[in-house]
Design an enzyme around this catalytic site. Sequence first.
Site, PDB file in Angstrom:
ATOM      1  N   GLU A 105       4.464   4.705  -5.958  1.00  0.00           N
ATOM      2  CA  GLU A 105       3.501   4.654  -7.064  1.00  0.00           C
ATOM      3  C   GLU A 105       3.465   5.987  -7.821  1.00  0.00           C
ATOM      4  O   GLU A 105       3.362   6.008  -9.046  1.00  0.00           O
ATOM      5  CB  GLU A 105       2.110   4.302  -6.526  1.00  0.00           C
ATOM      6  N   GLU A 125       2.212  -1.957   1.594  1.00  0.00           N
ATOM      7  CA  GLU A 125       0.779  -1.919   1.906  1.00  0.00           C
ATOM      8  C   GLU A 125       0.289  -3.216   2.544  1.00  0.00           C
ATOM      9  O   GLU A 125      -0.619  -3.208   3.374  1.00  0.00           O
ATOM     10  CB  GLU A 125      -0.028  -1.621   0.636  1.00  0.00           C
TER      11      GLU A 125
END
Length: 692
Positions: A105, A125
């Site tokens: 990210e 995640e």
Amino acid sequence: MTAHYQVRDGVAVITLDNPPVNGLGHATRLGIMAGMTRALDDDSVTAIVIAGAGAAFSGGADIREFGTPMALQEPSLQTVIDTIEASPKPVVAALHSVAMGGGLELALGCHYRVVTKSARIALPEVNLGLLPGAGGTQRLPRAIGLEAALNLIVSGKTTTADAFGHTRLVDHMVEDNVVDAAEKYARNVAHSPGVHPRLRDLEVQHESADAYLGYARMTVAGAAGLPAPLKCVEAVAASLKPFDQGMREEREAFLHLMATPHSRALRHAFLAERAASKIPDVPADTPLRTLAKVAVIGAGTMGGGIAMSFLNAGIPVTLLETKAEALERGVATIRRNYESTAKKGKLSQEQVEARMSLLCATLSYDDIKDADLVIEAVFEDMGVKKAVFRQLDEIMKPGAILASNTSTLDVDAIAAFTKRPQDVVGMHFFSPANVMKLLEVVRGKHTALDVLATVMALAKKIRKIAVVSGVCDGFIGNRMIEQYSRQAGFLLDEGALPEQVDRAIERFGFAMGPFRMIDMAGNDIAWAIRKRRAVEQPSFNYSKTGDLLCEAGRFGQKAGKGWYDYKPGDRMAYPSQQVNDMIVEHSKDLGIERRRISDAEIVERLVYALVNEGALIVEEGIASKASDVDMVYLSGYGFPQWRGGPMRHADEVGLYNVAQSIRRYARGYQGHAWEVAPLLQKLADAGRGFND
Ligand code: 3H9
């Protein structure tokens, strides 16, 4: 410092340096921000590179910080990424080795990405019960398209960067020397006119997004009880909206998931797996013994499976048997297993041959005497083990590790058959050994520290999850399962039937209930253990239903009948009228008026039986920590991952509540089987958990 700053020829290089994987904890985030401030304030700097030191660009947010105030402490990852994205000077990410989760990210927030072909890219995640919470669900669809992003985010799978060469994820691909390449790239773009590209400014395009997302929602709805996959779909769906709105929705979902018990349990499981490889009194730098040659004694189901675990990892194995016929059969079974995997398309014929070529079969101990490790997988009888270990003691070279695959026998007694007990260790593989992840490493009284360290390192190589257990009857896993099975039997006496018990615990999340499981493993094996126990520990009683079942020849799947009925060629368990009548009749014989037992009681009694025995195991030092007990159950006994193991589950329920329930059961049928373990009581009184 967890991030370094250097200026080289007009380019500021901010290097994440937070071993082992440059997790983006608070100190690292502060370091990046400090670097950005310096670079923006320095007129001689025209461009910025963000790179990672060591073995990763970044493995993502620091999982160890989750659940602490540090996780949300400013500068948050969001703030860091916003600062980078808003930078008037171009920021280039240099990705090598691993770019995962928050690490990816961070890179997506940079203006450009220079990437090594082999870099491993993932937004994993979901495996932690979360979704990417720093813009991943919004920027990745803009970089690689809605479908590809959704697949990556919902699966959590890792892909190598070369798969994204044609997308906006990669601006420049290199084989290696990524930092040099990124610096060069940064110099080239430093003076490009206009604003530097930002993924947030792109629009997500899809011809039939509604239909596709509808299909995705339906697909993940099957992920029983887990909220994260559906939230991932919703967050990616929000990438079709204006960027800032999508970011708000992602944030809200991330914070919601972070507070779920599922995520807490999955994060625990992740850390517990890594912690299991650490043994308190074995220093991390303990020198390892060389393991170039491995031998396995016994070519039966266990020995063959163990040999395959090594062959699968490219480690040569010599397989020893005493009879030619048994040896041939063992080798043929290994080949047949590989051929059948190849038929399913999971192995190529060349891979089958490559693995078989690493296997050497012998009838002579002479051929294994210079092995560095020998694992005995012979018949589970102390007399047979004695003969084998006496022989090994005589012929094996000094320093060889002598391992026993025993699942029930005393490893110290086995070690005493040799003059080198320091070299003896238990390696308890689970069946089928080539498939099951769990390996209990049984530490004898005299097992040397370097033997333990070597075996733990080897376990990682053969992709097993190794947990150290002290010597006791059943070690960690089977000692606990005995209490669980005992409760399952008592429940039958009182009013439940096998299908109700199995259904209740399977709804809780177990892969298989106790009766289906024992039908698969063989009721005769448990019967033999009970008979042995009746001699050794006559006061340790069980429901007699298991014995009645075996007396009727119902040994399980292999006999076509056990607790359930089976049809030829079909593994489905069909409730058996004969067994159910036998159970009801048995209650009558005991004078028990059968009662309706709730599923909640079934689950509590089975799981708390594990928890209470697990507490004794930790207290006695058989397991060095509660999370090791959890790992055994998660990797070897089908305990639901998203509950984090029995001890973690007990923490979630609250140990006070667990102790109260146990006391209630102690007042009921066969209540003597329940006595709150002192450690459980102590922690409950202190308001603490096993894993605090
Ligand atoms: C996230 O990023 C959230 C964001 O979206 C939003 C934030 C706002 N943190 O597995 P290994 C440690 S969530 C801290 O044996 P390998 C691990 O504990 C995160 N520590 O090595 C172990 O420590 P120790 C999303 C971490 O080479 C050591 O590294 N990211 C982290 O087989 C070695 O680990 C993930 O889920 C971390 N993020 O594999 C990535 N990652 O030596 C999870 C690892 O003290 N990590 N450690 O026991 C992995 O998949 C693997 O660890 C990795 C390395 C592939 C990186």
